[in-house]
Design an enzyme around this catalytic site. Structure first.
Site, PDB file in Angstrom:
ATOM      1  N   TYR A  12       6.008  -7.930  -1.976  1.00  0.00           N
ATOM      2  CA  TYR A  12       7.417  -7.514  -1.901  1.00  0.00           C
ATOM      3  C   TYR A  12       8.110  -8.124  -0.689  1.00  0.00           C
ATOM      4  CZ  TYR A  12      11.355  -4.213  -1.311  1.00  0.00           C
ATOM      5  OH  TYR A  12      12.600  -3.640  -1.125  1.00  0.00           O
ATOM      6  N   ARG A  36      -1.648  -6.794  -5.338  1.00  0.00           N
ATOM      7  CA  ARG A  36      -0.579  -5.877  -5.760  1.00  0.00           C
ATOM      8  C   ARG A  36      -0.348  -5.966  -7.265  1.00  0.00           C
ATOM      9  NH1 ARG A  36       3.992  -4.057  -2.863  1.00  0.00           N
ATOM     10  NH2 ARG A  36       5.497  -3.037  -4.224  1.00  0.00           N
ATOM     11  N   THR A 158       3.499   0.244  10.610  1.00  0.00           N
ATOM     12  CA  THR A 158       4.337   1.207   9.901  1.00  0.00           C
ATOM     13  C   THR A 158       4.708   2.353  10.833  1.00  0.00           C
ATOM     14  OG1 THR A 158       4.352   2.911   8.157  1.00  0.00           O
ATOM     15  CG2 THR A 158       2.206   2.197   8.954  1.00  0.00           C
ATOM     16  N   SER A 193      -2.025   9.704   5.776  1.00  0.00           N
ATOM     17  CA  SER A 193      -2.735   9.188   4.600  1.00  0.00           C
ATOM     18  C   SER A 193      -3.841   8.246   5.069  1.00  0.00           C
ATOM     19  CB  SER A 193      -1.775   8.435   3.665  1.00  0.00           C
ATOM     20  OG  SER A 193      -1.446   7.162   4.202  1.00  0.00           O
ATOM     21  N   TYR A 195      -4.083   5.199   3.979  1.00  0.00           N
ATOM     22  CA  TYR A 195      -3.360   3.951   4.237  1.00  0.00           C
ATOM     23  C   TYR A 195      -2.836   3.911   5.665  1.00  0.00           C
ATOM     24  CZ  TYR A 195       0.869   1.171   4.733  1.00  0.00           C
ATOM     25  OH  TYR A 195       1.841   0.330   5.216  1.00  0.00           O
ATOM     26  N   HIS A 196      -2.120   4.960   6.093  1.00  0.00           N
ATOM     27  CA  HIS A 196      -1.569   4.974   7.439  1.00  0.00           C
ATOM     28  C   HIS A 196      -2.683   4.970   8.498  1.00  0.00           C
ATOM     29  CE1 HIS A 196       2.042   6.532   5.227  1.00  0.00           C
ATOM     30  NE2 HIS A 196       2.616   5.664   6.036  1.00  0.00           N
ATOM     31  N   LYS A 199      -3.652   1.500   9.133  1.00  0.00           N
ATOM     32  CA  LYS A 199      -2.657   0.794   9.945  1.00  0.00           C
ATOM     33  C   LYS A 199      -2.830   1.122  11.428  1.00  0.00           C
ATOM     34  CE  LYS A 199       0.071  -1.479   8.149  1.00  0.00           C
ATOM     35  NZ  LYS A 199      -0.015  -2.888   7.707  1.00  0.00           N
ATOM     36  N   VAL A 225      11.361   0.117   3.250  1.00  0.00           N
ATOM     37  CA  VAL A 225      12.310  -0.969   3.016  1.00  0.00           C
ATOM     38  C   VAL A 225      12.984  -0.759   1.665  1.00  0.00           C
ATOM     39  CG1 VAL A 225      12.573  -3.477   2.824  1.00  0.00           C
ATOM     40  CG2 VAL A 225      10.847  -2.504   4.345  1.00  0.00           C
ATOM     41  N   ASN A 254      14.664   2.524  -3.555  1.00  0.00           N
ATOM     42  CA  ASN A 254      14.489   1.772  -4.796  1.00  0.00           C
ATOM     43  C   ASN A 254      14.195   2.702  -5.969  1.00  0.00           C
ATOM     44  OD1 ASN A 254      14.783  -0.457  -3.151  1.00  0.00           O
ATOM     45  ND2 ASN A 254      12.646  -1.111  -3.287  1.00  0.00           N
TER      46      ASN A 254
END
Length: 395
Positions: A12, A36, A158, A193, A195-196, A199, A225, A254
């Protein structure tokens, strides 16, 4: 111009970043393994529109602009594939076939599994997130150390690393006075999470590399974003970036716009008081470019909070409803049980001045900007699948 290597160049953010630098005369190479796209297929979540392959998009870009974006398809969790970009050789056939030459001056690191919901579907997806994200970062760090310590690493972090502390969020660092002594530390992290969490570990890995080996790193703590189009993508519809509207890979603005276009009630989780920092996709490109123009010094971990304004989920829902109603849509806002364990009402005051100081000119989420996004999404209205908007991944 400098040689830019973009890891995760099909994503993205990755593909728009590649075009942005190429348009400005840089020598651009992108590498991706279609993580992805393959994840979207496996999970059966719909994208708003189909896209050409990365190689096809590079060919279209060359046809339209005369500029070249080199493409390599490879798995960067494998150390030898990462190291081939830095060891001064083209010894691997997949690199030879894609005309890759030259050690990069700057690496833009997007090559990570980017979704908090994905990371908590079950243990399998958590393991995939941890192994992919941390192995890629570790392989990058060692490749730069061993072959090209002057290469500037721009890594996408992030804002979710910080969580929602009850104090102001500084730009990466916090000065502490304790028992009469002072020191400066990374701002405390508290991920929500897996994921975080990866990071946070990215940041820690690179901070180790900076302290031990004098690497040069800029860490961009990015908020969610929004947006579909950039100055480069409007040249041809086939140059658009990936666009998800599902709960796994879609970001909230989005998603809300897509929901409004097909008459699906806006999915406000819980009380809707969750506040986050947001930015336009065009500002992501600016932030990365300005960071490249003013690189971190040897032995410096430079951190910017990459957001331009803050909103609560309720504020975004109300803005979506206002713009959608103006365009003739019947937009309903619906509060649903929150599938996530998070604070729905909290203090949130991040600092985000650093990128403006180096020349970024912010875009803001106005009614006009959102209306433009509505116009693009409605062109693909017939592609939208209501069944993938919300399936209720819980954690």
């Amino acid at each position: 111009m400098a040689h830019i290597l973009i890891l995760g160049g099909d994503g993205y953010l990755g593909w728009p970043t590649a075009m942005y630098f190429s348009q400005r005369g840089y020598d651009v190479t992108v590498v991706d393994n279609y993580f992805r796209r393959n994840a979207c297929t496996e999970l059966d979540v719909g994208m708003l529109y189909s896209l050409p392959t990365l190689q096809e998009r590079a060919s279209i870009w060359h046809e339209k602009t005369g500029k070249e974006i080199k493409v390599v398809i490879g798995d960067l969790t494998k150390p030898h594939q990462m190291r081939a970009f830095f060891d001064g050789s083209v010894s691997y056939q997949w690199a030879v076939n894609n005309n890759f030459t030259g050690i990069p001056d700057t690496v833009v690191h997007y090559a990570e599994q980017p979704s908090a919901p994905y990371s908590l579907i079950n243990y399998k997806y958590a393991s995939t997130t941890i192994s992919n994200n941390l192995l890629v970062t570790n392989n990058l760090m060692f490749a730069v150390r061993d072959y090209s310590p002057s290469t500037h690493i721009i890594k996408l972090g992030t804002m979710g690393e910080y969580g929602t502390p009850n104090i102001d969020i500084e730009e990466g660092w916090l000065e502490i006075e304790h028992k009469g002594r002072k020191d400066k530390f990374l701002f405390p992290r508290q991920a929500s999470s897996i994921y975080h969490t990866t990071k946070i570990m990215d940041t820690d890995l690179l901070w180790f590399g900076v302290r031990m080996w004098n690497l040069r790193v800029t860490d961009l703590m990015q908020g969610p974003v929004y947006g579909l189009e950039t100055e480069e993508s409007v040249i041809d519809d086939r140059l658009k970036t990936l666009f998800n509207y599902d709960e796994v890979f879609g970001t909230v603005v989005n998603r809300f716009i897509t929901q409004a276009v097909v008459g699906y009630p806006l999915t406000v989780y819980g009380k809707g008081g969750q506040i986050r920092g947001y930015l336009n996709i065009k500002d992501t490109l600016q932030c990365v470019h300005k960071s490249e123009l003013t690189p971190a010094k040897s032995g410096e971990l430079r951190i910017f909070n990459q957001i331009m304004e803050t909103f609560s989920v309720n504020q975004l829902a109300e803005l979506t409803k206002k713009v959608g109603t103006k365009l003739g849509y019947d937009v309903e806002i619906k509060s649903i049980e929150n599938p996530r364990k998070e604070s729905e009402e909290h203090y949130y005051n991040p600092t985000y001045q650093g990128l403006v100081n180096i020349g970024v000119e912010p875009h803001y989420l106005t009614e006009e900007v959102m209306e433009g996004m509505f116009r693009v999404v409605e062109r693909y209205k017939d592609n939208i699948r209501k069944d993938v908007i919300f399936r209720g991944i819980r954690w």
